[in-house]
Design an enzyme around this catalytic site. Sequence first.
Site, PDB file in Angstrom:
ATOM      1  N   SER A 118       0.833  -1.188   0.000  1.00 44.74           N
ATOM      2  CA  SER A 118       0.000   0.000   0.000  1.00 44.74           C
ATOM      3  C   SER A 118       0.881   1.258   0.000  1.00 44.74           C
ATOM      4  O   SER A 118       1.674   1.455  -0.903  1.00 44.74           O
ATOM      5  CB  SER A 118      -0.953  -0.069   1.197  1.00 44.74           C
ATOM      6  OG  SER A 118      -1.922   0.925   1.160  1.00 44.74           O
TER       7      SER A 118
ATOM      8  N   HIS B 293      -2.281  -1.286  -4.508  1.00 41.13           N
ATOM      9  CA  HIS B 293      -3.743  -1.317  -4.633  1.00 41.13           C
ATOM     10  C   HIS B 293      -4.274   0.110  -4.626  1.00 41.13           C
ATOM     11  O   HIS B 293      -3.526   1.058  -4.442  1.00 41.13           O
ATOM     12  CB  HIS B 293      -4.392  -2.186  -3.546  1.00 41.13           C
ATOM     13  CG  HIS B 293      -4.226  -1.675  -2.145  1.00 41.13           C
ATOM     14  ND1 HIS B 293      -4.708  -2.337  -1.059  1.00 41.13           N
ATOM     15  CD2 HIS B 293      -3.637  -0.565  -1.640  1.00 41.13           C
ATOM     16  CE1 HIS B 293      -4.433  -1.678   0.043  1.00 41.13           C
ATOM     17  NE2 HIS B 293      -3.788  -0.593  -0.289  1.00 41.13           N
TER      18      HIS B 293
END
EC number: 3.4.21.92
Length: 193
Positions: A98, A123
């Site tokens: 992330s 993501h």
Amino acid sequence: MSLVPYVIEQTSRGERSYDIYSRLLKDRVIFLGEEVNDTTASLVVAQLLFLESEDPDKDIYLYINSPGGSITSGMAIYDTMQYVKPDVSTICIGMAASMGSFLLTAGAPGKRFALPNSEIMIHQPLGGFKGQATDIGIHAQRILEIKKKLNSIYSERTGKPIEVIEKDTDRDHFLSAEEAKEYGLIDEVITKH
């Protein structure tokens, strides 16, 4: 409670004790080994600024083992990495997921690394909002704008077309160190310092 080891150095004037993070900082090493939040961002930003003031021409090494975290906190680190004069070399050890992967990719071109068994995950931004419908709509619009900004930066730093980034960040996308190199998130997989 976190255990922080101490290092004892012998000098001509006796012994000196450092917590391990302060000792690493002496060698221009910053370690981000937890979730990215306001506290960790403030510490990393302060260390980047301090190291720049110590020597603006010498590289800084940011080691990352992080599950990610707050976008705004991560962007404070990202902006500071781009702002300071020294190149910031990034090294993934363990996991950069992330916002952790975003910061890994934010290293100076040619100086973004991962150890062989590292894992990198990209993501789209996460958000959880509740409240009145109007407020939820405002937050939803904001997160879409943030998604667009992050994807644009990923595209710029990896050389991948924005459409590929959008598709690959639609869901959790895990990559090995070698796959992250092929993708353009890092420049090299390293085994030795």
